[in-house]
Write an enzyme that holds these catalytic residues in place. Structure first.
Site, PDB file in Angstrom:
ATOM      1  N   HIS A  56       0.739  -1.238   0.144  1.00 46.02           N
ATOM      2  CA  HIS A  56      -0.170   0.000  -0.029  1.00 46.02           C
ATOM      3  C   HIS A  56       0.975   1.177   0.004  1.00 46.02           C
ATOM      4  O   HIS A  56       1.365   1.683   0.926  1.00 46.02           O
ATOM      5  CB  HIS A  56      -0.838   0.013   1.246  1.00 46.02           C
ATOM      6  CG  HIS A  56      -1.642   1.438   1.246  1.00 46.02           C
ATOM      7  ND1 HIS A  56      -3.202   1.100   1.708  1.00 46.02           N
ATOM      8  CD2 HIS A  56      -1.611   2.549   1.156  1.00 46.02           C
ATOM      9  CE1 HIS A  56      -3.727   2.265   1.707  1.00 46.02           C
ATOM     10  NE2 HIS A  56      -2.876   3.084   1.340  1.00 46.02           N
ATOM     11  N   HIS A  83       1.676   5.326  -1.524  1.00 44.75           N
ATOM     12  CA  HIS A  83       0.967   6.605  -2.357  1.00 44.75           C
ATOM     13  C   HIS A  83       2.669   7.225  -2.928  1.00 44.75           C
ATOM     14  O   HIS A  83       3.350   7.728  -2.281  1.00 44.75           O
ATOM     15  CB  HIS A  83       0.559   7.427  -1.419  1.00 44.75           C
ATOM     16  CG  HIS A  83      -0.904   6.995  -0.910  1.00 44.75           C
ATOM     17  ND1 HIS A  83      -2.134   7.326  -1.546  1.00 44.75           N
ATOM     18  CD2 HIS A  83      -0.876   6.471   0.154  1.00 44.75           C
ATOM     19  CE1 HIS A  83      -2.972   6.644  -0.925  1.00 44.75           C
ATOM     20  NE2 HIS A  83      -2.295   6.293   0.523  1.00 44.75           N
ATOM     21  N   ARG A  97       2.250   9.677  -5.582  1.00 43.02           N
ATOM     22  CA  ARG A  97       1.843  10.931  -6.073  1.00 43.02           C
ATOM     23  C   ARG A  97       2.094  10.794  -7.484  1.00 43.02           C
ATOM     24  O   ARG A  97       2.250   9.873  -7.942  1.00 43.02           O
ATOM     25  CB  ARG A  97       2.384  11.966  -5.219  1.00 43.02           C
ATOM     26  CG  ARG A  97       2.068  12.016  -3.905  1.00 43.02           C
ATOM     27  CD  ARG A  97       0.491  11.930  -3.167  1.00 43.02           C
ATOM     28  NE  ARG A  97       0.540  11.891  -1.947  1.00 43.02           N
ATOM     29  CZ  ARG A  97      -0.549  11.475  -1.173  1.00 43.02           C
ATOM     30  NH1 ARG A  97      -1.445  10.876  -1.888  1.00 43.02           N
ATOM     31  NH2 ARG A  97      -0.508  11.727   0.199  1.00 43.02           N
ATOM     32  N   LYS A 103      -9.211  -0.715  -5.681  1.00 41.62           N
ATOM     33  CA  LYS A 103      -9.145  -0.072  -4.372  1.00 41.62           C
ATOM     34  C   LYS A 103     -10.481   0.594  -3.998  1.00 41.62           C
ATOM     35  O   LYS A 103     -11.141   1.394  -5.133  1.00 41.62           O
ATOM     36  CB  LYS A 103      -8.134   1.081  -4.362  1.00 41.62           C
ATOM     37  CG  LYS A 103      -8.220   1.774  -3.386  1.00 41.62           C
ATOM     38  CD  LYS A 103      -7.786   1.297  -1.886  1.00 41.62           C
ATOM     39  CE  LYS A 103      -7.954   2.250  -0.626  1.00 41.62           C
ATOM     40  NZ  LYS A 103      -6.732   2.067   0.087  1.00 41.62           N
ATOM     41  N   HIS A 157     -10.374   0.562   1.956  1.00 34.81           N
ATOM     42  CA  HIS A 157     -10.271   1.698   3.208  1.00 34.81           C
ATOM     43  C   HIS A 157     -11.246   1.489   4.053  1.00 34.81           C
ATOM     44  O   HIS A 157     -12.391   1.934   3.642  1.00 34.81           O
ATOM     45  CB  HIS A 157     -10.244   3.091   2.602  1.00 34.81           C
ATOM     46  CG  HIS A 157      -9.745   4.298   3.532  1.00 34.81           C
ATOM     47  ND1 HIS A 157      -8.731   4.974   3.738  1.00 34.81           N
ATOM     48  CD2 HIS A 157     -10.574   4.627   4.590  1.00 34.81           C
ATOM     49  CE1 HIS A 157      -8.888   5.696   4.742  1.00 34.81           C
ATOM     50  NE2 HIS A 157      -9.632   5.625   5.288  1.00 34.81           N
ATOM     51  N   HIS A 169      -4.498  -0.741   5.992  1.00 35.30           N
ATOM     52  CA  HIS A 169      -3.902   0.005   7.089  1.00 35.30           C
ATOM     53  C   HIS A 169      -4.830  -0.007   8.475  1.00 35.30           C
ATOM     54  O   HIS A 169      -5.478   0.958   8.961  1.00 35.30           O
ATOM     55  CB  HIS A 169      -3.805   1.356   6.644  1.00 35.30           C
ATOM     56  CG  HIS A 169      -4.775   2.153   5.994  1.00 35.30           C
ATOM     57  ND1 HIS A 169      -6.058   1.768   6.067  1.00 35.30           N
ATOM     58  CD2 HIS A 169      -4.632   2.963   4.644  1.00 35.30           C
ATOM     59  CE1 HIS A 169      -6.837   2.808   5.260  1.00 35.30           C
ATOM     60  NE2 HIS A 169      -5.877   3.211   4.271  1.00 35.30           N
ATOM     61  N   ASP A 191       1.659   2.518   3.528  1.00 36.11           N
ATOM     62  CA  ASP A 191       0.604   3.721   3.299  1.00 36.11           C
ATOM     63  C   ASP A 191       1.615   5.018   3.418  1.00 36.11           C
ATOM     64  O   ASP A 191       0.995   5.976   3.922  1.00 36.11           O
ATOM     65  CB  ASP A 191      -0.533   3.906   4.498  1.00 36.11           C
ATOM     66  CG  ASP A 191      -1.668   4.781   3.957  1.00 36.11           C
ATOM     67  OD1 ASP A 191      -1.663   5.247   2.906  1.00 36.11           O
ATOM     68  OD2 ASP A 191      -2.395   5.057   5.007  1.00 36.11           O
TER      69      ASP A 191
HETATM   70  C1  NCD Z   1      -3.705   8.892   2.347  1.00 33.46           C
HETATM   71  C2  NCD Z   1      -3.120  10.089   1.365  1.00 33.46           C
HETATM   72  O1  NCD Z   1      -2.661  11.038   1.465  1.00 33.46           O
HETATM   73  O2  NCD Z   1      -3.376   9.586   0.067  1.00 33.46           O
HETATM   74  N1  NCD Z   1      -3.545   9.638   3.615  1.00 33.46           N
HETATM   75  C3  NCD Z   1      -3.434   9.067   4.837  1.00 33.46           C
HETATM   76  O3  NCD Z   1      -3.519   9.376   5.872  1.00 33.46           O
HETATM   77  N2  NCD Z   1      -3.314   7.452   4.886  1.00 33.46           N
HETATM   78  C4  NCD Z   1      -4.678   8.318   1.933  1.00 33.46           C
HETATM   79  C5  NCD Z   1      -5.097   6.980   2.665  1.00 33.46           C
HETATM   80  O4  NCD Z   1      -4.641   5.915   2.501  1.00 33.46           O
HETATM   81  O5  NCD Z   1      -6.339   6.984   3.531  1.00 33.46           O
HETATM   82 ZN    ZN Z   2      -3.308   5.113   1.887  1.00 29.61          ZN
END
Ligand code: NCD
Ligand code: ZN
Length: 347
Positions: free
Chosen positions: A14, A16, A18, A100, A137, A175, A248
């Protein structure tokens, strides 16, 4: 005392990354430690089509330094309009590894997520049929439900129904943050697993809120009481195949987090393995670290286990990490728990 660990190269189930200006930083930071990652699709606009996923994958790979290797496992962002045929085509061809599900409004860039769970029934049926995993989520979005109770409410009011309606659907509860989620995952025999993050294993809500609010500890789902953190730690150090690492890691520019309405997300890609080695050692479970970081997730997703290894060594003094990492758009603070680690990945 163990001074050196050699484990199968980890995966991040998992992540991110960007887009655009962020990618040269985020991609290479993850690629230092991880072989593969499940790439979250919550961009603006979200990755809802196969063509978007394919183009995003190419942008990720173009940002990768030539001396590193990294396999981004793409996902589609589920909306009420998602075409089941597209999911099937994407999964069967290997273009996506999962879908997702964000309840609409639950977290960063989740506005286009699902409001009416009845509408996604045909997609879930096809996913169950073809073996495509669903990453969830797991929080309700009802403003009447206290933010600390939203995960448990989701299990009771949404997840349990999705599961019982689709017993063969592979679900990853993403998460997880509570003992309730740990108990629920343990109670289900098949087709349910959970990712656990670095930060939820390291901090509790006192760390976030007592003695001053710490925006770099703010994420969603929000961190809970210490008893919940301990339940998460116990679950992961048990070696149970139902739990695996999903960092995450979710970078936001510092000025977006240090604001009157700060963004949710902790950036943990840089030092996750060092932090985890510390926690597993503290719980006398270093022999289980590899299961959590490198084996359980691959098995649940039905992927091969990585063939290369990484070395993590323990030094005599605390490892120092930079406080921040730069991007062309500004700085991002690297997550730093309230303890030091003496472990360090050898690159
Ligand atoms: C994540 C994000 O910023 O994209 N933020 C987070 O607090 N985990 C989104 C997510 O996974 O909930
Ligand atoms: Zn996330």
């Amino acid at each position: 005392m163990t001074k050196e660990l050699v484990i199968v190269r980890p995966d991040d189930w998992h992540l991110h990354l960007r887009d655009k200006d962020f990618l040269p930083t985020t991609v290479n930071e993850s690629a230092k430690s991880f072989a593969r990652a499940i790439i979250m699709p919550n961009l603006i606009p979200p990755i809802t089509k196969l063509i978007d996923a394919e183009n995003y994958k190419q942008r990720i790979l173009s940002a990768l330094k030539p001396n590193l290797s990294f396999d981004p496992l793409m996902t589609l962002y589920l909306t009420e309009e998602t075409d089941p045929k597209e999911v099937k085509e994407g999964f069967v061809s290997g273009q996506i590894s999962a879908v997702k599900l964000y309840p609409a409004g639950a977290t960063t860039n989740s506005r286009s997520g699902v409001q009416n769970f009845e509408k996604i029934k045909p997609i879930l049926e096809i996913m169950a049929e073809i073996g495509c995993p669903l990453c969830i989520h797991g929080e309700v979005t009802d403003s009447n439900i206290d933010i600390f109770d939203r995960e448990k409410a989701f299990i009771d009011s949404v997840l349990n129904k999705i599961r019982t309606d689709n017993p063969t659907l592979k679900i990853i509860m993403e998460h997880i943050t509570t003992k309730d989620a740990v108990d629920y995952v343990f109670s289900v025999n098949k087709n349910l697993a959970a990712t656990v993050t670095t930060h939820h294993l390291s901090i509790n809500r006192n760390d976030l809120l007592a003695g001053g609010i710490r925006p770099h500890f703010y994420c969603l789902p929000v961190v809970k009481r210490e008893c919940h953190r301990l339940a998460l730690v116990e679950a992961v150090v048990s070696g149970s195949p139902k739990f695996f690492l999903g960092t995450d890691s979710a970078p936001h520019l510092d000025h977006d987090k240090e604001s009157s309405c700060g963004c949710a997300g902790c950036f943990t890609a840089t030092n996750t393995l060092e932090i985890l080695a510390h926690i597993f050692e503290e719980h006398k479970a270093l022999d289980k670290l590899e299961l959590f970081t490198s084996i359980n997730g691959a098995k649940f997703y039905g992927k091969n286990i990585n063939s290369d290894k990484i070395r993590i060594i323990k030094k005599n003094k605390p490892t120092s990490f930079p406080e921040k990492i730069s991007t062309p758009r500004g700085e991002i603070t690297i997550f730093k728990p309230n303890f030091e680690t003496k472990w360090q990945v050898q690159v």
